[in-house]
Design a protein around this motif. Structure first.
Motif, PDB file in Angstrom:
ATOM      1  N   LEU A 240      40.656  42.350  39.682  1.00 31.68           N
ATOM      2  CA  LEU A 240      40.700  42.906  39.529  1.00 31.68           C
ATOM      3  C   LEU A 240      42.406  43.877  39.593  1.00 31.68           C
ATOM      4  CD1 LEU A 240      38.275  45.544  39.805  1.00 31.68           C
ATOM      5  CD2 LEU A 240      39.302  44.812  38.256  1.00 31.68           C
ATOM      6  N   ASP A 241      43.407  42.565  40.629  1.00 36.37           N
ATOM      7  CA  ASP A 241      44.526  42.814  40.730  1.00 36.37           C
ATOM      8  C   ASP A 241      45.814  43.518  40.068  1.00 36.37           C
ATOM      9  OD1 ASP A 241      44.715  43.080  43.803  1.00 36.37           O
ATOM     10  OD2 ASP A 241      45.141  39.756  43.149  1.00 36.37           O
ATOM     11  N   PHE A 242      45.628  43.115  38.568  1.00 36.90           N
ATOM     12  CA  PHE A 242      46.411  44.380  37.754  1.00 36.90           C
ATOM     13  C   PHE A 242      46.034  45.429  37.441  1.00 36.90           C
ATOM     14  CE2 PHE A 242      43.101  45.013  34.477  1.00 36.90           C
ATOM     15  CZ  PHE A 242      42.490  44.135  34.303  1.00 36.90           C
ATOM     16  N   MET A 243      45.166  46.142  37.424  1.00 38.63           N
ATOM     17  CA  MET A 243      44.770  47.294  38.258  1.00 38.63           C
ATOM     18  C   MET A 243      45.842  48.593  38.671  1.00 38.63           C
ATOM     19  SD  MET A 243      43.275  47.849  35.611  1.00 38.63           S
ATOM     20  CE  MET A 243      42.952  50.341  35.877  1.00 38.63           C
ATOM     21  N   LYS A 244      46.956  47.672  40.005  1.00 40.96           N
ATOM     22  CA  LYS A 244      47.525  48.087  40.646  1.00 40.96           C
ATOM     23  C   LYS A 244      48.591  49.433  39.804  1.00 40.96           C
ATOM     24  CE  LYS A 244      51.484  46.307  44.039  1.00 40.96           C
ATOM     25  NZ  LYS A 244      50.767  47.381  45.304  1.00 40.96           N
ATOM     26  N   SER A 245      48.650  50.432  40.731  1.00 43.29           N
ATOM     27  CA  SER A 245      49.369  51.214  40.153  1.00 43.29           C
ATOM     28  C   SER A 245      48.613  51.629  39.052  1.00 43.29           C
ATOM     29  CB  SER A 245      50.848  51.327  40.068  1.00 43.29           C
ATOM     30  OG  SER A 245      51.206  50.917  41.172  1.00 43.29           O
TER      31      SER A 245
ATOM     32  N   LEU B  16      36.476  49.833  44.327  1.00 40.08           N
ATOM     33  CA  LEU B  16      37.042  48.452  43.986  1.00 40.08           C
ATOM     34  C   LEU B  16      38.440  48.560  43.586  1.00 40.08           C
ATOM     35  CD1 LEU B  16      34.130  46.558  42.343  1.00 40.08           C
ATOM     36  CD2 LEU B  16      34.673  46.376  44.554  1.00 40.08           C
ATOM     37  N   LEU B  17      38.488  49.670  42.926  1.00 39.60           N
ATOM     38  CA  LEU B  17      39.668  49.613  42.180  1.00 39.60           C
ATOM     39  C   LEU B  17      41.325  50.497  42.740  1.00 39.60           C
ATOM     40  CD1 LEU B  17      38.728  51.766  39.029  1.00 39.60           C
ATOM     41  CD2 LEU B  17      39.626  49.443  38.870  1.00 39.60           C
ATOM     42  N   ARG B  18      40.474  51.287  43.795  1.00 41.91           N
ATOM     43  CA  ARG B  18      41.161  51.378  44.886  1.00 41.91           C
ATOM     44  C   ARG B  18      41.264  49.867  45.890  1.00 41.91           C
ATOM     45  NH1 ARG B  18      44.554  54.710  45.601  1.00 41.91           N
ATOM     46  NH2 ARG B  18      44.608  54.546  48.262  1.00 41.91           N
ATOM     47  N   GLU B  19      40.966  49.965  45.907  1.00 40.76           N
ATOM     48  CA  GLU B  19      41.337  48.463  47.121  1.00 40.76           C
ATOM     49  C   GLU B  19      42.271  47.554  46.844  1.00 40.76           C
ATOM     50  OE1 GLU B  19      38.201  44.893  48.005  1.00 40.76           O
ATOM     51  OE2 GLU B  19      36.838  46.892  48.260  1.00 40.76           O
ATOM     52  N   VAL B  20      42.521  47.221  44.918  1.00 40.56           N
ATOM     53  CA  VAL B  20      43.940  46.833  44.786  1.00 40.56           C
ATOM     54  C   VAL B  20      45.128  47.554  44.030  1.00 40.56           C
ATOM     55  CG1 VAL B  20      42.338  44.901  43.014  1.00 40.56           C
ATOM     56  CG2 VAL B  20      43.191  47.106  41.662  1.00 40.56           C
ATOM     57  N   GLY B  21      44.746  49.357  44.841  1.00 41.09           N
ATOM     58  CA  GLY B  21      45.971  50.054  44.335  1.00 41.09           C
ATOM     59  C   GLY B  21      46.296  51.073  43.305  1.00 41.09           C
TER      60      GLY B  21
ATOM     61  N   ARG C  85      34.301  40.408  36.599  1.00 39.94           N
ATOM     62  CA  ARG C  85      33.472  40.493  34.467  1.00 39.94           C
ATOM     63  C   ARG C  85      34.334  41.754  34.572  1.00 39.94           C
ATOM     64  NH1 ARG C  85      28.456  37.676  36.154  1.00 39.94           N
ATOM     65  NH2 ARG C  85      27.942  38.959  37.325  1.00 39.94           N
ATOM     66  N   ILE C  86      34.127  42.811  35.311  1.00 41.74           N
ATOM     67  CA  ILE C  86      34.689  44.071  34.923  1.00 41.74           C
ATOM     68  C   ILE C  86      36.381  44.065  34.038  1.00 41.74           C
ATOM     69  CG2 ILE C  86      35.005  46.127  36.097  1.00 41.74           C
ATOM     70  CD1 ILE C  86      32.760  46.298  37.634  1.00 41.74           C
ATOM     71  N   ALA C  87      36.553  43.253  35.039  1.00 40.01           N
ATOM     72  CA  ALA C  87      38.135  43.298  34.884  1.00 40.01           C
ATOM     73  C   ALA C  87      38.790  42.084  33.657  1.00 40.01           C
ATOM     74  CB  ALA C  87      38.963  41.329  35.929  1.00 40.01           C
ATOM     75  N   LYS C  88      37.218  41.382  33.263  1.00 39.00           N
ATOM     76  CA  LYS C  88      37.711  41.035  31.483  1.00 39.00           C
ATOM     77  C   LYS C  88      37.696  42.128  30.969  1.00 39.00           C
ATOM     78  CE  LYS C  88      36.469  36.295  31.743  1.00 39.00           C
ATOM     79  NZ  LYS C  88      35.343  35.817  32.016  1.00 39.00           N
ATOM     80  N   VAL C  89      36.415  43.327  30.648  1.00 39.51           N
ATOM     81  CA  VAL C  89      36.979  44.374  29.997  1.00 39.51           C
ATOM     82  C   VAL C  89      37.634  44.522  29.912  1.00 39.51           C
ATOM     83  CG1 VAL C  89      35.441  46.477  29.148  1.00 39.51           C
ATOM     84  CG2 VAL C  89      33.883  44.362  29.838  1.00 39.51           C
ATOM     85  N   LEU C  90      38.190  45.493  31.182  1.00 37.67           N
ATOM     86  CA  LEU C  90      39.305  46.080  31.249  1.00 37.67           C
ATOM     87  C   LEU C  90      40.662  45.831  30.409  1.00 37.67           C
ATOM     88  CD1 LEU C  90      39.219  47.883  35.305  1.00 37.67           C
ATOM     89  CD2 LEU C  90      38.024  47.949  33.014  1.00 37.67           C
ATOM     90  N   LYS C  91      41.115  44.818  30.825  1.00 36.08           N
ATOM     91  CA  LYS C  91      42.394  43.959  30.282  1.00 36.08           C
ATOM     92  C   LYS C  91      41.837  44.112  28.960  1.00 36.08           C
ATOM     93  CE  LYS C  91      43.807  40.746  33.567  1.00 36.08           C
ATOM     94  NZ  LYS C  91      43.718  38.813  33.493  1.00 36.08           N
ATOM     95  N   GLU C  92      40.813  44.307  27.822  1.00 37.40           N
ATOM     96  CA  GLU C  92      40.605  44.285  26.441  1.00 37.40           C
ATOM     97  C   GLU C  92      41.442  45.570  25.933  1.00 37.40           C
ATOM     98  OE1 GLU C  92      39.242  42.635  24.515  1.00 37.40           O
ATOM     99  OE2 GLU C  92      40.095  40.467  25.639  1.00 37.40           O
TER     100      GLU C  92
END
Ligand SMILES: *[C@@H]1O[C@H](CO)[C@@H](O)[C@H](O)[C@H]1NC(C)=O
Ligand SMILES: *[C@@H]1O[C@H](CO)[C@@H](O)[C@H](O)[C@H]1NC(C)=O
Ligand SMILES: *[C@@H]1O[C@H](CO)[C@@H](O)[C@H](O)[C@H]1NC(C)=O
Length: 484
Positions: free
Chosen positions: A81-86, A111-116, A465-472
Motif C-alpha cells: 500500500l506504499d503508493f497511498m502515502k500522502s 493499514l492506510l495510516r501505516e503507509v502515511g 489484494r486491496i492495493a490492486k483495487v485502490l490502484k485501479e
C-alpha cells in the motif's frame, strides 16, 4: 477480593516466573489485537464485550503507536500500500460500532495510516452504541492519526471533493451521497470505492445503491456475494454493477501472533476450559457467531444431539464431546435463544452444551476448542472471517457448503462440508462423529488449514489484494479526469 486477580493469573500462580512473563507478553498482545481482528465481516450483529474493549482502548493510549510499526519479525518487505502515502482518503461508515463492517473499515484506516496516507473518517448514521463505545472507537482512531469529522458538515464535503479516494462502507452508506454531497455527487462518484459485505435482500433499495453504476468500483468479500449482487441489482433494480473486485480478507498480525504462541494458547486453553467446566481431554465443537437462525445454532444443536446418540448406539470409544455456542445475546434474540435452551434441557444436554455471551475476544475460545462449526444457512456467509481465524489456530472446520466458506476451505482437506438446511443435520452429525473418533484426521485437517491461511489469508495478502483495487480506482479516476 479473594479470587480477584482474574483466572488468567490464578492458573499461573503455581508456575514459574519466566512463564509468567511470557504470559503477560501474550496478554498484552491479546489486548492489542482485541478490536482489530475478530468479527465476522458479514454479520451485522454487534459484538459486545465492552469492558474488555474499553480497557484495551486505554492500553493502547499508553502503548503509543510504535508497536504497530515494528511488529513484524519477517524481513522487511515493501508494503503493497506504499503508493497511498500522502494520498487523501475519506472513509464513510454507516455507523460507528463494534460490528463487522465498521471494524473492518477501521482496519483499512490503520493499514492506510501505516503507509502515511491522510485518512478522514465520517460516520453517517445516528449512534446506535453507547457514548462510551463511540468515544473509545473515535479515540482509537485519533490516536492512530485518523481524523474524525462530522458526516454532514462542510468539512466532509470539502474532503470528499479534495480526496484521492472515497470509500463507502456497506450498501447503507450510499444514503450519504445525496444527503450530504447534493450537487457535488457526480464529481465525487468516479473516485468512490464501494465496499460491500452483505448479502441480504433488504439492501437492494434504490435509495441506497442507485449511484452504484457510476462509482469507480465495488469491492466485495467473496465471489458468491459478488455474483449475488450482480444478479440482484440487475434483476431487482435494473441497474448494472460497476467494475467489481473480489477481495478475500486476511487475519490480522495480532491474531496470528496469538495463534502461533504455544504458551499463550495453552494458558487460554486451560482458563477457558476451566471456566466452562470442560475437562482438558474432552472434545469441544464450537460455533462462534452471533446467535440467530441464519447462523444455524438450532440445526447445529440438533446435529450434536444426533452425534451423542450415534456415539452411544455404536458404543464408540471417544472422549466426552461438548458443544459451545459463543455469541449468545439473551436480550436481542430472546425467542430463538429460549428455543435453543429448551432444546438443550428437553434432551438433557445441559452438561454438554455451553452458551457464551457475545464477545470481541474470540481468540481464547479458538485456543480452547477442537473443531469450529460454521453452520450459516441459506446463502451462507459472505466471507466468514471466523473460519480463517479458526484455521490459523489449526482447527478443522465443519461448514455448510455455501457462500464464502466454500472459497476458504478445501472439502476433505481442511474441512468437511455439509448441506445447509435440515438435510444437513445428519451429514453434520456424521462429520462430528468422524472427527471425534479420528484424532489423526482432526489434527491433519487443522494443520492443512493453517498452511492454507499462511498461503493466502494473512494481513499482507489482504493488503496486496486491496492495493490492486485502490490502484485501479485511482487510475479510473485519472482517466475520467483526462476525458472530461
Ligand atoms: C438471479 O436472480 C433470480 C431472482 O432474482 C434467480 O431466479 C436466479 O436464479 C438468479 N441467478 C443466479 C445465477 O443466481
Ligand atoms: C450474559 O448476558 C446476560 C444477559 O444478556 C447476562 O444476564 C449474563 O450475566 C451474562 N453472562 C456473563 C457471564 O457475562
Ligand atoms: C465434500 O466431500 C465429501 C467427501 O468426499 C463429499 O461426499 C461431499 O459431497 C463434498 N461436498 C462438497 C460440497 O463438495
Amino acid at each position: 477480593m479473594g479470587k480477584q486477580p482474574s483466572a488468567w493469573i490464578t492458573t499461573q500462580q503455581k508456575k514459574r516466573w519466566p512463564l509468567m512473563i511470557l504470559l503477560l507478553l501474550s496478554l498484552s498482545t491479546l489486548m492489542a489485537f482485541l478490536i482489530r481482528s475478530t468479527f465476522n465481516s458479514c454479520s451485522n450483529g454487534s459484538i459486545n464485550n465492552v469492558g474488555n474493549f474499553i480497557r484495551e482502548g486505554q492500553e493502547e493510549e499508553k502503548g503509543g503507536t510504535h508497536h504497530q510499526v515494528n511488529h513484524n519479525d519477517e524481513a522487511p518487505t515493501p508494503n503493497p500500500l506504499d503508493f497511498m502515502k500522502s494520498k487523501l482518503v475519506l472513509l464513510v461508515s454507516h455507523e460507528l460500532s463494534l460490528s463487522g463492517g465498521p471494524l473492518l473499515l477501521m482496519e483499512l484506516a490503520f493499514l492506510l495510516r501505516e503507509v502515511g496516507a491522510d485518512v478522514v473518517w465520517v460516520t453517517n448514521q445516528k449512534q446506535t452504541e453507547s457514548d462510551d463505545i463511540i468515544y473509545s472507537l473515535e479515540h482509537k482512531m485519533l490516536n492512530r492519526g485518523v481524523q474524525v469529522f462530522s458526516a454532514k458538515g462542510q468539512e466532509a464535503i470539502d474532503t470528499a471533493l479534495k480526496a484521492d479516494l472515497v470509500v463507502l462502507n456497506t450498501a447503507v452508506a450510499g444514503k450519504w451521497l445525496d444527503a450530504v454531497l447534493k450537487e457535488h455527487v457526480a464529481d465525487v462518484l468516479p473516485k468512490v470505492l464501494w465496499w460491500i459485505h452483505e448479502m441480504r435482500g433488504h439492501y437492494f433499495k434504490l435509495e441506497y445503491v442507485k449511484h452504484l453504476p457510476l462509482v469507480g468500483g465495488a469491492m466485495i468479500d467473496s465471489h458468491t456475494t459478488a455474483n449475488y449482487w450482480k444478479n440482484r441489482t440487475r434483476e431487482r433494480l435494473g441497474i448494472k454493477m460497476p467494475e467489481t473486485y473480489v477481495v478475500h480478507l486476511g487475519n490480522s498480525k495480532e491474531l496470528m501472533e496469538v495463534a502461533e504462541n504455544r504458551v499463550a494458547k495453552r494458558v487460554l486453553f486451560e482458563h477457558v476450559r476451566e471456566s466452562l467446566g470442560v475437562k482438558n481431554e474432552d472434545l469441544v465443537f464450537a460455533l462462534i457467531n452471533s446467535v440467530s437462525r441464519g447462523k444455524g445454532q438450532d440445526l447445529f444443536l440438533r446435529s450434536f444431539h444426533e452425534s451423542l446418540k450415534l456415539i452411544q448406539e455404536r458404543k464408540l470409544k471417544v472422549p466426552p464431546i461438548h458443544a459451545v455456542i459463543v455469541g449468545s445475546d439473551m436480550n436481542a434474540q430472546t425467542k430463538f435463544e429460549t428455543e435453543l435452551r429448551n432444546f438443550v434441557s428437553q434432551n438433557n444436554m445441559q452438561g454438554r452444551v455451553h452458551f457464551v455471551n457475545k464477545t470481541l475476544t474470540v481468540a481464547p475460545y479458538l485456543a480452547s476448542i477442537d473443531v469450529l462449526v460454521q453452520n450459516s444457512q441459506a446463502r451462507g456467509e459472505c466471507f466468514g472471517r471466523i473460519t480463517i481465524e479458526a484455521m490459523a489456530f489449526q482447527l478443522p472446520v465443519l461448514g455448510t457448503a455455501a457462500g464464502g466458506t466454500m472459497e476458504i476451505v478445501v472439502n476433505g482437506t481442511t474441512s468437511l462440508l455439509h448441506p445447509a438446511g435440515k438435510e444437513g443435520v445428519m451429514p453434520l452429525s456424521n462429520n462430528i462423529v468422524k472427527l471425534a473418533t479420528n484424532v489423526e484426521k482432526r489434527l491433519t485437517m487443522g494443520k492443512r488449514g493453517y498452511e492454507r491461511v499462511k498461503e493466502r489469508f494473512l494481513e499482507h495478502h489482504m493488503s496486496e489484494r486491496i492495493a490492486k483495487v485502490l490502484k485501479e480506482i485511482l487510475l479510473h479516476k485519472a482517466k475520467r479526469h483526462s476525458e472530461s
